[in-house]
Structures are given as structure tokens and as C-alpha cells.
Design a protein around this motif. Structure first.
Motif, PDB file in Angstrom:
ATOM      1  N   PRO A 169     -12.323   2.396   0.403  1.00 19.63           N
ATOM      2  CA  PRO A 169     -11.414   1.546  -0.348  1.00 19.63           C
ATOM      3  C   PRO A 169      -9.981   2.094  -0.331  1.00 19.63           C
ATOM      4  O   PRO A 169      -9.764   3.304  -0.345  1.00 19.63           O
ATOM      5  CB  PRO A 169     -11.978   1.555  -1.764  1.00 19.63           C
ATOM      6  CG  PRO A 169     -12.728   2.837  -1.862  1.00 19.63           C
ATOM      7  CD  PRO A 169     -13.229   3.141  -0.474  1.00 19.63           C
ATOM      8  N   ILE A 170      -9.022   1.179  -0.277  1.00 15.94           N
ATOM      9  CA  ILE A 170      -7.603   1.509  -0.251  1.00 15.94           C
ATOM     10  C   ILE A 170      -6.944   0.812  -1.437  1.00 15.94           C
ATOM     11  O   ILE A 170      -7.015  -0.411  -1.561  1.00 15.94           O
ATOM     12  CB  ILE A 170      -6.955   1.047   1.068  1.00 15.94           C
ATOM     13  CG1 ILE A 170      -7.633   1.738   2.256  1.00 15.94           C
ATOM     14  CG2 ILE A 170      -5.454   1.316   1.056  1.00 15.94           C
ATOM     15  CD1 ILE A 170      -7.307   1.108   3.588  1.00 15.94           C
ATOM     16  N   ALA A 171      -6.317   1.590  -2.285  1.00 17.83           N
ATOM     17  CA  ALA A 171      -5.614   1.029  -3.433  1.00 17.83           C
ATOM     18  C   ALA A 171      -4.348   0.333  -2.956  1.00 17.83           C
ATOM     19  O   ALA A 171      -3.635   0.836  -2.091  1.00 17.83           O
ATOM     20  CB  ALA A 171      -5.260   2.136  -4.423  1.00 17.83           C
ATOM     21  N   ALA A 172      -4.087  -0.837  -3.521  1.00 20.45           N
ATOM     22  CA  ALA A 172      -2.904  -1.604  -3.149  1.00 20.45           C
ATOM     23  C   ALA A 172      -2.470  -2.443  -4.349  1.00 20.45           C
ATOM     24  O   ALA A 172      -3.163  -2.497  -5.371  1.00 20.45           O
ATOM     25  CB  ALA A 172      -3.217  -2.506  -1.956  1.00 20.45           C
ATOM     26  N   LEU A 196      -8.566  -2.679  -1.052  1.00 20.26           N
ATOM     27  CA  LEU A 196      -8.807  -3.235   0.273  1.00 20.26           C
ATOM     28  C   LEU A 196      -9.978  -2.497   0.907  1.00 20.26           C
ATOM     29  O   LEU A 196     -10.120  -1.282   0.734  1.00 20.26           O
ATOM     30  CB  LEU A 196      -7.568  -3.082   1.150  1.00 20.26           C
ATOM     31  CG  LEU A 196      -6.239  -3.592   0.571  1.00 20.26           C
ATOM     32  CD1 LEU A 196      -5.102  -3.337   1.550  1.00 20.26           C
ATOM     33  CD2 LEU A 196      -6.343  -5.047   0.202  1.00 20.26           C
ATOM     34  N   ASP A 197     -10.802  -3.226   1.647  1.00 19.07           N
ATOM     35  CA  ASP A 197     -11.943  -2.605   2.333  1.00 19.07           C
ATOM     36  C   ASP A 197     -11.497  -1.742   3.503  1.00 19.07           C
ATOM     37  O   ASP A 197     -12.201  -0.825   3.909  1.00 19.07           O
ATOM     38  CB  ASP A 197     -12.906  -3.678   2.851  1.00 19.07           C
ATOM     39  CG  ASP A 197     -13.590  -4.413   1.712  1.00 19.07           C
ATOM     40  OD1 ASP A 197     -13.752  -3.818   0.628  1.00 19.07           O
ATOM     41  OD2 ASP A 197     -13.954  -5.583   1.909  1.00 19.07           O
ATOM     42  N   GLY A 198     -10.363  -2.040   4.052  1.00 19.85           N
ATOM     43  CA  GLY A 198      -9.805  -1.301   5.173  1.00 19.85           C
ATOM     44  C   GLY A 198      -8.453  -1.898   5.494  1.00 19.85           C
ATOM     45  O   GLY A 198      -8.048  -2.912   4.935  1.00 19.85           O
ATOM     46  N   LEU A 199      -7.740  -1.248   6.407  1.00 20.98           N
ATOM     47  CA  LEU A 199      -6.414  -1.715   6.781  1.00 20.98           C
ATOM     48  C   LEU A 199      -6.170  -1.399   8.242  1.00 20.98           C
ATOM     49  O   LEU A 199      -6.390  -0.275   8.680  1.00 20.98           O
ATOM     50  CB  LEU A 199      -5.360  -1.024   5.906  1.00 20.98           C
ATOM     51  CG  LEU A 199      -3.908  -1.427   6.134  1.00 20.98           C
ATOM     52  CD1 LEU A 199      -3.694  -2.904   5.815  1.00 20.98           C
ATOM     53  CD2 LEU A 199      -2.998  -0.551   5.288  1.00 20.98           C
ATOM     54  N   GLY A 200      -5.733  -2.402   8.980  1.00 24.94           N
ATOM     55  CA  GLY A 200      -5.378  -2.219  10.381  1.00 24.94           C
ATOM     56  C   GLY A 200      -3.869  -2.173  10.552  1.00 24.94           C
ATOM     57  O   GLY A 200      -3.136  -2.858   9.839  1.00 24.94           O
ATOM     58  N   TRP A 201      -3.413  -1.372  11.483  1.00 30.30           N
ATOM     59  CA  TRP A 201      -1.973  -1.253  11.742  1.00 30.30           C
ATOM     60  C   TRP A 201      -1.369  -2.610  12.115  1.00 30.30           C
ATOM     61  O   TRP A 201      -0.221  -2.894  11.770  1.00 30.30           O
ATOM     62  CB  TRP A 201      -1.697  -0.207  12.808  1.00 30.30           C
ATOM     63  CG  TRP A 201      -0.236  -0.006  13.070  1.00 30.30           C
ATOM     64  CD1 TRP A 201       0.457  -0.368  14.186  1.00 30.30           C
ATOM     65  CD2 TRP A 201       0.723   0.597  12.190  1.00 30.30           C
ATOM     66  NE1 TRP A 201       1.789  -0.036  14.045  1.00 30.30           N
ATOM     67  CE2 TRP A 201       1.978   0.558  12.828  1.00 30.30           C
ATOM     68  CE3 TRP A 201       0.650   1.153  10.909  1.00 30.30           C
ATOM     69  CZ2 TRP A 201       3.140   1.057  12.255  1.00 30.30           C
ATOM     70  CZ3 TRP A 201       1.819   1.656  10.337  1.00 30.30           C
ATOM     71  CH2 TRP A 201       3.040   1.603  10.999  1.00 30.30           C
ATOM     72  N   THR A 202      -2.135  -3.444  12.776  1.00 29.53           N
ATOM     73  CA  THR A 202      -1.610  -4.754  13.169  1.00 29.53           C
ATOM     74  C   THR A 202      -1.338  -5.643  11.962  1.00 29.53           C
ATOM     75  O   THR A 202      -0.606  -6.627  12.081  1.00 29.53           O
ATOM     76  CB  THR A 202      -2.575  -5.477  14.135  1.00 29.53           C
ATOM     77  OG1 THR A 202      -3.838  -5.630  13.490  1.00 29.53           O
ATOM     78  CG2 THR A 202      -2.722  -4.715  15.435  1.00 29.53           C
ATOM     79  N   VAL A 251       0.843  -1.192   0.000  1.00 26.78           N
ATOM     80  CA  VAL A 251       0.000   0.000   0.000  1.00 26.78           C
ATOM     81  C   VAL A 251       0.880   1.245   0.000  1.00 26.78           C
ATOM     82  O   VAL A 251       1.664   1.461   0.931  1.00 26.78           O
ATOM     83  CB  VAL A 251      -0.924   0.018   1.239  1.00 26.78           C
ATOM     84  CG1 VAL A 251      -1.843   1.229   1.201  1.00 26.78           C
ATOM     85  CG2 VAL A 251      -1.710  -1.281   1.349  1.00 26.78           C
ATOM     86  N   ALA A 252       0.752   2.055  -1.034  1.00 27.34           N
ATOM     87  CA  ALA A 252       1.481   3.316  -1.116  1.00 27.34           C
ATOM     88  C   ALA A 252       0.772   4.355  -0.248  1.00 27.34           C
ATOM     89  O   ALA A 252      -0.443   4.562  -0.392  1.00 27.34           O
ATOM     90  CB  ALA A 252       1.548   3.791  -2.563  1.00 27.34           C
ATOM     91  N   VAL A 253       1.511   4.961   0.655  1.00 28.85           N
ATOM     92  CA  VAL A 253       0.957   5.993   1.541  1.00 28.85           C
ATOM     93  C   VAL A 253       1.987   7.093   1.732  1.00 28.85           C
ATOM     94  O   VAL A 253       3.172   6.896   1.478  1.00 28.85           O
ATOM     95  CB  VAL A 253       0.574   5.421   2.931  1.00 28.85           C
ATOM     96  CG1 VAL A 253      -0.539   4.404   2.838  1.00 28.85           C
ATOM     97  CG2 VAL A 253       1.772   4.842   3.639  1.00 28.85           C
TER      98      VAL A 253
END
Length: 159
Positions: free
Chosen positions: A25-28, A91-97, A6-8
Motif C-alpha cells: 500500500p502507498i499512502a496518498a 493505492l495498491d501500487g503505482l507505475g511511473w507511467t 504521493v509524498a516520496v
């Protein structure tokens, strides 16, 4: 488990760490069936992971404003599908873990990244990824591995 790249920018990475989660949504980019076919790679091939990471590095060039690119490697419970030859997924979402590693440019890459970003301005991913001038600049700017705990200690631009 499958990795998504994931580019951030650093601000969004810090928000993810501090809040614990960001919604999509998160592009990956990931090793998808389409990426494997497009590059004649096997599912367990290390080059497949590197290819997905490299494409995320191009996306970081297009979406980030930081002088150095940043890509998060995140573990997914289910492998993403997709026929895109570049491994693009949402991605529907992303957790730091889920974040297992950070990939960032070395400090001496800022000038090359800036030149590549200038060449990419106003162009879409498909155009940028096929530009040999941008490819040469990015090939000379390796994305280095860092632990997630090193987010606040990532390289700063030299100079």
C-alpha cells in the motif's frame, strides 16, 4: 481520470522511475468525497486539487528526510472513495507511467522546511496539519511544478 498526490523522497521516486512500478500500500491524498465535504468544494473545483496537494505536502514533511519536499501527481483510472476530510487514500501500487507531474520545494525553502520538520517531530498528521506555526512555514514554501523527466534536475537546497 483522477489525480492522487504521493509524498516520496527522491530515492523512492528514482526507484519508481527506474523499476517502473512500486507495490502498495502507498499512502496518498486525492480529491475524495470526504475532502470535498470537509472543505465545501465541488468535484471540478481547482481548489480541491490544490487542497489534496497541500495535504500531500504535509505528509512529505512527515515521511521524507530530504531537505526539500517532493510530491508526485499520479493519474488514477478510477476515482478513490473515502470519507477522510484530508483526502487520505491508499493505492495498491503505482507505475511511473501514471506520474504526470512532480511538485518540489524551491531551493530557498530548505530552512523553512527544516524548521517545520523539527516542529512536526513526534507528531501525527492531524496534529501537524492543525499547527499554525507549521502552516505558516509551509505557506511560505510553495511546491513548484516540474515534469517527470526533470526528476534528476529538481532544486537542491540553497547554500
Amino acid at each position: 481520470m483522477t489525480m492522487a498526490y504521493v509524498a516520496v523522497d527522491r530515492q523512492r521516486a528514482r526507484a519508481l522511475r527506474d523499476d517502473g512500478r512500486i507495490e502498495g500500500p502507498i499512502a496518498a491524498h486525492a480529491v475524495t468525497p470526504g475532502l470535498l465535504r470537509a472543505h465545501d468544494l465541488g468535484a471540478g473545483d481547482e481548489d480541491a486539487e490544490y487542497t489534496a496537494l497541500a495535504y500531500a505536502g504535509v505528509t512529505a514533511l512527515l515521511t521524507g528526510s530530504d531537505p526539500l519536499r517532493l510530491v508526485l501527481a499520479a493519474e488514477l483510472a478510477a476515482p478513490p472513495g473515502g470519507e477522510d476530510g484530508f483526502g487520505r487514500v491508499e493505492l495498491d501500487g503505482l507505475g511511473w507511467t501514471q506520474v504526470t507531474a512532480l511538485f518540489a520545494d524551491e531551493s530557498g525553502s530548505a530552512d523553512r522546511v527544516a524548521r517545520a520538520r523539527t516542529l512536526a517531530t513526534g507528531r501525527d498528521f492531524d496534529q501537524v496539519v492543525d499547527d499554525v506555526r507549521i502552516e505558516a512555514l509551509l505557506d511560505d514554501s510553495d511546491l513548484l511544478w516540474f515534469a517527470p523527466t526533470e526528476l534528476d534536475r529538481l532544486p537542491e537546497p540553497a547554500g
